[in-house]
Motif scaffolding. Structure first.
Motif, PDB file in Angstrom:
ATOM      1  N   GLY A   1      60.057  -6.825  29.052  1.00 25.17           N
ATOM      2  CA  GLY A   1      60.410  -7.026  27.930  1.00 25.17           C
ATOM      3  C   GLY A   1      61.892  -5.489  27.632  1.00 25.17           C
ATOM      4  O   GLY A   1      61.657  -4.643  28.446  1.00 25.17           O
ATOM      5  N   SER A   2      62.918  -5.109  26.167  1.00 27.06           N
ATOM      6  CA  SER A   2      63.414  -4.191  26.050  1.00 27.06           C
ATOM      7  C   SER A   2      63.670  -4.001  24.729  1.00 27.06           C
ATOM      8  O   SER A   2      62.669  -5.046  23.653  1.00 27.06           O
ATOM      9  N   VAL A   3      64.327  -2.544  23.983  1.00 24.97           N
ATOM     10  CA  VAL A   3      63.384  -2.125  22.546  1.00 24.97           C
ATOM     11  C   VAL A   3      64.745  -2.146  21.574  1.00 24.97           C
ATOM     12  O   VAL A   3      66.017  -2.254  22.602  1.00 24.97           O
ATOM     13  N   ILE A   4      65.208  -2.670  20.333  1.00 20.64           N
ATOM     14  CA  ILE A   4      65.738  -2.195  19.205  1.00 20.64           C
ATOM     15  C   ILE A   4      65.304  -1.192  18.302  1.00 20.64           C
ATOM     16  O   ILE A   4      63.778  -1.930  18.092  1.00 20.64           O
ATOM     17  N   ASP A   5      65.712  -0.705  17.758  1.00 22.35           N
ATOM     18  CA  ASP A   5      65.055   0.411  16.615  1.00 22.35           C
ATOM     19  C   ASP A   5      65.049  -0.330  15.450  1.00 22.35           C
ATOM     20  O   ASP A   5      65.897  -1.695  15.241  1.00 22.35           O
TER      21      ASP A   5
END
Length: 367
Positions: free
Chosen positions: A256-260
């Motif tokens: 998975g990836s993340v964003i704020d």
């Protein structure tokens, strides 16, 4: 100086995080040690582990007494070493002369049963233990799509999506960052696959919830709560985890990836943004106090919250040994705060008049 022990199942686990804590321990008046539960000598009660040399800023192999203050970062699997360590940690947690930063949480089923009796029950996906393969078939006939997950699982391991089609049953999971699908032509073939699975470990059954974004990527909100140097709960930060298109998991370990959080929430309407903010505040304001009232004291909690297409929020998982990747990637300015937090709370526990730490319950090992 008070000795502060960090306990893991191997010395490679979270090595950089543990080193960062240790490098700050001396400035907090604590002598830092790192050890494995299996390295405790049952006769002498001495431990063969590592001591952090504050002058040289490195670890030194050493034998030492069991630290009176312990930060438990043990993650158990099905391996023999995990099975060896579980009763040792259970013994440590029962000792009156040892204080743990947090005592952990019970398994997913017991956690569900605890929270389902609280004011947070509307946020819980309905869960039941799978006693027999027929429970799965019955659920598929009534709901068409379901999720099954290990009662003692973590990091999304062993989660399966099942969908009943007109003549077949579709099963999907994620392994090694890849989506794996199987089609079973009938219930009998599904049983042959499912029975060994539920014989090996207990599983929960839940309804499938549409928790994906407009790009068909699973996503959730990860929130990190911790106690500060005065023993008060606060929210450290939150971020959005996004999984692979068509996948089940948003876990970073699954690719998975993340964003704020502000970037994500800025795409919402003002009304939706306010609604979600109020809902999240209600959950984070109540959850720690419900858990500590019903189970045992904690130091930190990671909460995973899913959002359905209709805007409904669901508590997907609660973890008493949360990671920090999401918060550090989206709010790197919190790095110093997160590395100091276990030490400052440890100091609070040592000097607090009201220890409030015991009435031990061995069900709190898994998370």
């Amino acid at each position: 100086m008070i000795t502060f022990g960090i306990m893991t199942l191997n010395f490679e686990s979270e090595a950089s995080y543990i080193h960062e804590i240790a490098s700050r321990s001396h400035s907090c008046g604590l002598e830092c040690y790192h050890f494995l539960p299996s390295a405790i000598n049952p006769l002498t009660k001495q431990v063969m582990g590592r001591h952090f040399d504050a002058k040289k800023q490195c670890w030194v192999d050493e034998e030492f007494p069991i630290p009176p203050l312990i930060y438990d970062r043990c993650f158990y699997g099905d391996d023999e070493h995990s099975k060896q360590c579980i009763p040792i940690v259970s013994w440590l947690k029962s000792r009156e002369d040892i204080t743990f930063l947090g005592f952990g949480l019970p398994n997913k089923l017991e956690l569900y049963e605890t929270l389902s009796k609280s004011r947070l029950s509307p946020y819980l996906p309905r869960s039941q233990v799978i006693k027999d393969c027929s429970d799965v078939i019955k659920a598929l006939k009534s709901q068409r799509r379901i999720i099954i997950k290990p009662i003692n699982g973590s990091q999304g391991f062993g989660i399966y999506y099942l969908k009943k089609n007109e003549k077949t049953i579709h099963v999907k999971t994620e392994k090694n960052k890849k989506i794996i699908s199987r089609i079973f032509p009938n219930e009998s073939k599904l049983f042959q696959w499912l029975q060994p699975l539920i014989n090996y470990r207990p599983y929960l059954l839940q309804p499938y919830l549409e928790l994906s974004n407009t790009s068909s990527q699973p996503f959730d909100i990860r929130i990190l709560l911790q106690k500060d140097e005065q023993g008060l709960w606060l929210e450290r930060g939150k971020g959005i985890r996004i999984g692979n298109t068509g996948g089940l998991l948003s876990n970073l370990s699954a690719g998975g990836s993340v964003i704020d959080f502000p970037s994500w929430s800025s795409t919402l309407s003002l009304a939706t943004k306010e609604y979600i903010g109020n809902e999240l505040h209600f959950i984070t304001n109540n959850l720690p106090h419900i858990l500590e009232r019903e189970i045992l004291p904690l130091f930190e909690i990671g909460i995973d919250i899913g959002m359905a297409k209709n805007g409904a929020l669901w508590i997907l998982d609660v973890n008493s040994k949360p990671g920090r990747k999401v918060i550090l990637k989206t709010q790197p300015d919190l790095q110093e705060t997160l590395f100091l937090a276990p030490l400052l709370y440890g100091n609070y526990l040592i000097h607090a008049e009201n220890k409030e730490r015991k009435s031990y319950n061995e069900k709190t090992l898994y998370h």
